[in-house]
Design a protein around this motif. Sequence first.
Motif, PDB file in Angstrom:
ATOM      1  N   ILE A 122       1.839 -10.533 -15.534  1.00  0.00           N
ATOM      2  CA  ILE A 122       0.611 -10.956 -14.704  1.00  0.00           C
ATOM      3  C   ILE A 122       1.159 -11.118 -13.089  1.00  0.00           C
ATOM      4  O   ILE A 122       0.544 -10.476 -12.342  1.00  0.00           O
ATOM      5  N   MET A 123       2.616 -11.661 -12.908  1.00  0.00           N
ATOM      6  CA  MET A 123       2.967 -12.024 -11.761  1.00  0.00           C
ATOM      7  C   MET A 123       3.406 -10.656 -11.010  1.00  0.00           C
ATOM      8  O   MET A 123       3.048 -10.153  -9.856  1.00  0.00           O
ATOM      9  N   VAL A 124       3.851  -9.571 -11.739  1.00  0.00           N
ATOM     10  CA  VAL A 124       4.251  -8.264 -11.192  1.00  0.00           C
ATOM     11  C   VAL A 124       2.923  -7.685 -10.946  1.00  0.00           C
ATOM     12  O   VAL A 124       2.779  -7.004  -9.855  1.00  0.00           O
ATOM     13  N   ILE A 125       2.200  -7.506 -11.671  1.00  0.00           N
ATOM     14  CA  ILE A 125       0.679  -6.911 -11.589  1.00  0.00           C
ATOM     15  C   ILE A 125       0.016  -7.371 -10.293  1.00  0.00           C
ATOM     16  O   ILE A 125      -0.402  -6.558  -9.518  1.00  0.00           O
ATOM     17  N   SER A 126      -0.256  -8.573 -10.289  1.00  0.00           N
ATOM     18  CA  SER A 126      -0.758  -9.292  -9.315  1.00  0.00           C
ATOM     19  C   SER A 126      -0.036  -8.989  -7.986  1.00  0.00           C
ATOM     20  O   SER A 126      -0.460  -8.821  -6.960  1.00  0.00           O
ATOM     21  N   SER A 127       1.316  -8.899  -7.847  1.00  0.00           N
ATOM     22  CA  SER A 127       1.999  -8.671  -6.795  1.00  0.00           C
ATOM     23  C   SER A 127       1.818  -7.412  -6.338  1.00  0.00           C
ATOM     24  O   SER A 127       1.595  -7.145  -5.129  1.00  0.00           O
ATOM     25  N   LEU A 128       2.015  -6.598  -7.091  1.00  0.00           N
ATOM     26  CA  LEU A 128       1.384  -4.890  -6.809  1.00  0.00           C
ATOM     27  C   LEU A 128       0.024  -4.967  -6.286  1.00  0.00           C
ATOM     28  O   LEU A 128      -0.166  -4.168  -5.152  1.00  0.00           O
ATOM     29  N   TYR A 129      -0.905  -5.606  -6.689  1.00  0.00           N
ATOM     30  CA  TYR A 129      -2.171  -5.413  -6.290  1.00  0.00           C
ATOM     31  C   TYR A 129      -2.128  -6.068  -4.979  1.00  0.00           C
ATOM     32  O   TYR A 129      -3.015  -5.251  -3.982  1.00  0.00           O
ATOM     33  N   LEU A 130      -1.418  -6.944  -4.724  1.00  0.00           N
ATOM     34  CA  LEU A 130      -1.533  -7.626  -3.168  1.00  0.00           C
ATOM     35  C   LEU A 130      -0.936  -6.983  -2.175  1.00  0.00           C
ATOM     36  O   LEU A 130      -1.487  -6.710  -1.204  1.00  0.00           O
ATOM     37  N   LEU A 131       0.396  -5.949  -2.797  1.00  0.00           N
ATOM     38  CA  LEU A 131       0.878  -5.228  -1.831  1.00  0.00           C
ATOM     39  C   LEU A 131      -0.054  -3.957  -1.505  1.00  0.00           C
ATOM     40  O   LEU A 131      -0.185  -3.782  -0.361  1.00  0.00           O
ATOM     41  N   VAL A 132      -0.635  -3.440  -2.477  1.00  0.00           N
ATOM     42  CA  VAL A 132      -1.684  -2.296  -2.526  1.00  0.00           C
ATOM     43  C   VAL A 132      -2.860  -2.886  -1.254  1.00  0.00           C
ATOM     44  O   VAL A 132      -3.319  -2.146  -0.657  1.00  0.00           O
ATOM     45  N   LEU A 133      -3.241  -4.023  -1.779  1.00  0.00           N
ATOM     46  CA  LEU A 133      -4.524  -4.431  -1.114  1.00  0.00           C
ATOM     47  C   LEU A 133      -4.037  -4.891   0.360  1.00  0.00           C
ATOM     48  O   LEU A 133      -4.933  -4.141   1.270  1.00  0.00           O
ATOM     49  N   ILE A 134      -3.066  -5.382   0.762  1.00  0.00           N
ATOM     50  CA  ILE A 134      -2.630  -5.440   2.092  1.00  0.00           C
ATOM     51  C   ILE A 134      -2.312  -3.969   2.898  1.00  0.00           C
ATOM     52  O   ILE A 134      -2.640  -3.707   3.978  1.00  0.00           O
ATOM     53  N   GLY A 135      -1.625  -3.286   2.192  1.00  0.00           N
ATOM     54  CA  GLY A 135      -1.370  -1.771   2.835  1.00  0.00           C
ATOM     55  C   GLY A 135      -2.857  -1.006   3.031  1.00  0.00           C
ATOM     56  O   GLY A 135      -2.709  -0.454   3.911  1.00  0.00           O
ATOM     57  N   TYR A 136      -3.696  -1.206   2.039  1.00  0.00           N
ATOM     58  CA  TYR A 136      -4.971  -0.616   2.249  1.00  0.00           C
ATOM     59  C   TYR A 136      -5.485  -1.271   3.545  1.00  0.00           C
ATOM     60  O   TYR A 136      -6.332  -0.448   4.484  1.00  0.00           O
ATOM     61  N   TYR A 137      -5.556  -2.521   3.514  1.00  0.00           N
ATOM     62  CA  TYR A 137      -6.418  -3.234   4.791  1.00  0.00           C
ATOM     63  C   TYR A 137      -5.854  -2.895   5.889  1.00  0.00           C
ATOM     64  O   TYR A 137      -6.534  -2.718   6.895  1.00  0.00           O
ATOM     65  N   PHE A 138      -4.627  -2.663   6.038  1.00  0.00           N
ATOM     66  CA  PHE A 138      -3.834  -2.623   7.471  1.00  0.00           C
ATOM     67  C   PHE A 138      -3.851  -0.791   7.688  1.00  0.00           C
ATOM     68  O   PHE A 138      -3.785  -0.419   8.723  1.00  0.00           O
ATOM     69  N   LEU A 139      -3.897   0.153   6.679  1.00  0.00           N
ATOM     70  CA  LEU A 139      -3.728   1.290   6.874  1.00  0.00           C
ATOM     71  C   LEU A 139      -4.832   2.332   6.300  1.00  0.00           C
ATOM     72  O   LEU A 139      -4.678   3.583   6.459  1.00  0.00           O
ATOM     73  N   ASN A 140      -6.068   1.776   6.273  1.00  0.00           N
ATOM     74  CA  ASN A 140      -7.099   2.411   5.677  1.00  0.00           C
ATOM     75  C   ASN A 140      -7.764   3.571   6.732  1.00  0.00           C
ATOM     76  O   ASN A 140      -8.411   4.428   6.407  1.00  0.00           O
ATOM     77  N   GLN A 141      -7.545   3.110   7.936  1.00  0.00           N
ATOM     78  CA  GLN A 141      -7.987   4.060   8.852  1.00  0.00           C
ATOM     79  C   GLN A 141      -7.214   5.300   9.203  1.00  0.00           C
ATOM     80  O   GLN A 141      -7.393   6.141   9.710  1.00  0.00           O
TER      81      GLN A 141
END
Length: 171
Positions: A87-106
């Motif tokens: 659960i730690m790994v999956i939530s960390s990956l989700y957090l990483l992708v979420l932050i990447g998407y937020y900053f790079l979605n444009q």
Amino acid sequence: MTDFNFIEGGIVIFSFIIQFGLTIILLLFSTAVAWYEGSAILDHPWEWKYSTSFSHMLHGEVHSNSDISQLDYFVYAAKFQPTFPVIMVISSLYLLVLIGYYFLNQHYKRFAYFLSILAGVLFLLSYFFIHSPITGGQVFFYIWIVSGILCTVTAVIIYFQGFNRNTKKEV
């Protein structure tokens, strides 16, 4: 029209904050439980030789409970009780992708490259666990290989959707 864009932008930011907050809470909770479960290594001195890699790097040979690093608690939990470390790994990956998407979605290409690099790291991590004899190692192998495949597929889709979007604008 400007008001609609402002409201839409507010909803996007609110959605990001909710997802970010819930993921952080899940990550902190799973970290605490995994740390607690991994503290069982203190009661199993026969396992110190095999599950205290961080302690061996810091102190050399482990002779007592005080020589065991807190990081080794997570190693022990991942080996023998992998639920909360996963659960730690999956939530960390989700957090990483979420932050990447937020900053790079444009910038769809940059986000696709970000996902590709993340996939490469995940494939590399899975390689280290490919022949693990322990259940926890096998679980992590599959988590990382599936996550790497998902990141790769998503990166390809995003890259070509953005490519199609740009070619349609030019026509």
